[in-house]
Design a protein around this motif. Structure first.
Motif, short mmCIF file in Angstrom:
data_model
loop_
_atom_site.label_atom_id
_atom_site.label_comp_id
_atom_site.label_asym_id
_atom_site.label_seq_id
_atom_site.Cartn_x
_atom_site.Cartn_y
_atom_site.Cartn_z
N GLU A 181 -54.33 35.06 -21.62
CA GLU A 181 -52.92 34.87 -21.27
C GLU A 181 -52.68 35.20 -19.79
N ALA B 241 -48.50 32.55 -20.58
CA ALA B 241 -49.02 31.39 -21.31
C ALA B 241 -50.49 31.58 -21.63
N ARG B 242 -50.85 31.30 -22.88
CA ARG B 242 -52.25 31.42 -23.30
C ARG B 242 -52.89 30.03 -23.23
N ARG B 243 -53.36 29.68 -22.04
CA ARG B 243 -53.91 28.34 -21.81
C ARG B 243 -55.39 28.35 -21.45
N GLU C 58 -48.43 26.14 -25.84
CA GLU C 58 -48.65 26.91 -24.63
C GLU C 58 -48.54 26.08 -23.35
N ARG D 233 -43.16 31.05 -26.05
CA ARG D 233 -42.82 30.07 -25.03
C ARG D 233 -41.45 29.42 -25.24
#
Length: 397
Positions: A93, A97-99, A157, A214
Motif C-alpha cells: 500500500e 492504494a494497494r496497487r 484500488e 477507496r
C-alpha cells in the motif's frame, strides 16, 4: 541493432523521453530535499537508467514479429488473474492504494501487466473468431467476461486504470466489427453501474464511507473537482496545478524556474504536465499534446497499412491506451477531469511502469516494422492460419 519501422514514431518516443528527463530534474527538488538532502541528480540518473533500459526493451521487442505475441497473450491473461488477486489482498500500500506487488525483489503494478495482457488477448480473440463475430454466446460473451473480470479486479484500488482499459477494449471491439447492439448493451451496463456507484457515494453517510477504503477517496475527488471555492483539504492539488499553469502564461518561466513544484505533492508524477505548462508555457504544453496526438495519427497509419487483423488491432489498441492515459493526465492537470493518479507515459517519474510501457511501445513498433517488409510466400498450412486473416479495418474501407 538500429530502430526500424516508422521513424517519426521513434522520434516522438525519443523526444518525450528527453523532455521527461528535463521535467523530472526540475520537479523533484522538494522530493530530494525530504529524502536525501537535496540530491536531485539521483532521480535524474534513476529516470535516465529506466528510460535506457526501456529503449533496449523496445529495440529488442520490435525485432520480434508481432504474430508471436498471439501465443504470449494467452499466457499473460492467465498470469494476470493470480497477480491481481494477490495484489488486492497482499499488495504493497502506497498513498492509500494497494496497487503494487513485490516478487523476486521487483516491485511493480499488476495492473500494468494485466493491461497489456487483456489488450493483446482481446485482439487475438477478435482476429481468430471473425467468422463467428456475431455469435453472442460463442464469441462476444467469452471476450466480455475476460474484460469485465480484469477490470473489476483492477477497479477497487485503481479505478482510473480500469476505466481507461475498459474504454480501450470497447474501441477494439468496435473496430473488430462486434455488433452495435452488443456494444450498446455494454454501454448501457457501464452507465447504469456508474450511476449506481455515484448514488452510493453520495447517499451513504460520510462516516460509513470513511471506513470503506477507496470509496472515500473517489467521493472526495469528485467533490473537489466540483468545488469552486478554495478548500485546502480537498482542492489543494488542483489549485496549485492551476497556479502553475497561470504562472507559465504563453511562453513559460523557462526550465528549472517553476515555483509550484515545491507545493504540488506529485509534481514529478500525476501533475508533471502542470509543471511543464509552467516552465514551457502554453506553447510547450500544446507541443507536448501534439506529440501524443501525432503518435496516435502515425499508429492509425500503421493500422491502415497492416495486412493482417491481429497486427492492426493490437497496434490501435495499445496506441489508444497510451494516448488516452496521456490525455487524462493532461486533463487532470488543467482541471478538466477529477484527480485519477494516471501518469504521463515516458514523461512522469516511474519505475517498472516505464519498462512495461516500453513493452507496449515495442509491440507497436514491431507491427510498424514488419508491415513494411515483404512477407515470404506462405505454404498451405500458414494460409489457413485463422490469425492471418485480412485486416478487417482496411477490408471495410
Amino acid at each position: 541493432m538500429r530502430p526500424r519501422g516508422d521513424i517519426y514514431m521513434w522520434g516522438i518516443i525519443f523526444a518525450l523521453s528527453i523532455w521527461g528527463l528535463l521535467a523530472i530534474y526540475s520537479s523533484t527538488g522538494a522530493l530530494a530535499y525530504k529524502k536525501n538532502g537535496g540530491n536531485v541528480e539521483i532521480y535524474l540518473f534513476q529516470q535516465a537508467g529506466l528510460l535506457l533500459m526501456g529503449f533496449v526493451i523496445m529495440l529488442s521487442i520490435h525485432t520480434i514479429h508481432y504474430k508471436y505475441f498471439i501465443g504470449i497473450s494467452k499466457i499473460l491473461i492467465w498470469l494476470s488473474y493470480p497477480l491481481l488477486i494477490y495484489t488486492l489482498f497482499f499488495g504493497i500500500e502506497i498513498n492509500g492504494a494497494r496497487r503494487w506487488v513485490s516478487l523476486l525483489g521487483i516491485t511493480f503494478q499488476a495492473s500494468d501487466v494485466a493491461k497489456l495482457a487483456i489488450i493483446m488477448f482481446v485482439t487475438r480473440e477478435l482476429a481468430r473468431k471473425q467468422e463467428t463475430i456475431d455469435d453472442f454466446k460463442k464469441t462476444f460473451l467469452p471476450i466480455l467476461a475476460h474484460i469485465t473480470a480484469i477490470c473489476l479486479l483492477i477497479a477497487p484500488e485503481n479505478l482510473s486504470t480500469a476505466l481507461v482499459l475498459f474504454a480501450t477494449c470497447f474501441l477494439i471491439l468496435f473496430i473488430g466489427r462486434v455488433k452495435i447492439k452488443h456494444l450498446a448493451l455494454i454501454t448501457g451496463s457501464v452507465l447504469l453501474a456508474g450511476l449506481l456507484l455515484f448514488a452510493f457515494l453520495f447517499v451513504v453517510p460520510e462516516k460509513a464511507i470513511k471506513n470503506m477504503g477507496r470509496f472515500a477517496t473517489w467521493k472526495h475527488r469528485i467533490e473537489s473537482f466540483g468545488k469552486h471555492e478554495y478548500d485546502p483539504d480537498k482542492s489543494f492539488q488542483n489549485d496549485h496545478a492551476k497556479m502553475a499553469i497561470a504562472n507559465g502564461g504563453i511562453f513559460g518561466v523557462k526550465p528549472g524556474n517553476s515555483t509550484e513544484r515545491n507545493f504540488l505533492p506529485e509534481a514529478y508524477s500525476d501533475f508533471i504536465y502542470a509543471i511543464i505548462a509552467e516552465e514551457y508555457g502554453l506553447i510547450g504544453a500544446l507541443i507536448m499534446l501534439m506529440l501524443y496526438m501525432y503518435f496516435l495519427y502515425r499508429a492509425i497509419r500503421i493500422v491502415l497499412k497492416s495486412p493482417k487483423a491481429f497486427g492492426a488491432l493490437i497496434a490501435v489498441g495499445l496506441s489508444f491506451s497510451l494516448v488516452l492515459q496521456a490525455l487524462i493526465n493532461m486533463a487532470v492537470a488543467v482541471n478538466l477531469f477529477p484527480v485519477t493518479g494516471l501518469t504521463l507515459p515516458l514523461v512522469s517519474k516511474g519505475g517498472t511502469s516505464i519498462l512495461l510501457t516500453s513493452v507496449a511501445f515495442g509491440v507497436i513498433m514491431s507491427v510498424s516494422r514488419y508491415i513494411e517488409q515483404d512477407e515470404p510466400e506462405k505454404d498451405d498450412e500458414q494460409k489457413e492460419n485463422p490469425f492471418e486473416t485480412e485486416n478487417i479495418i482496411t477490408a471495410n474501407t
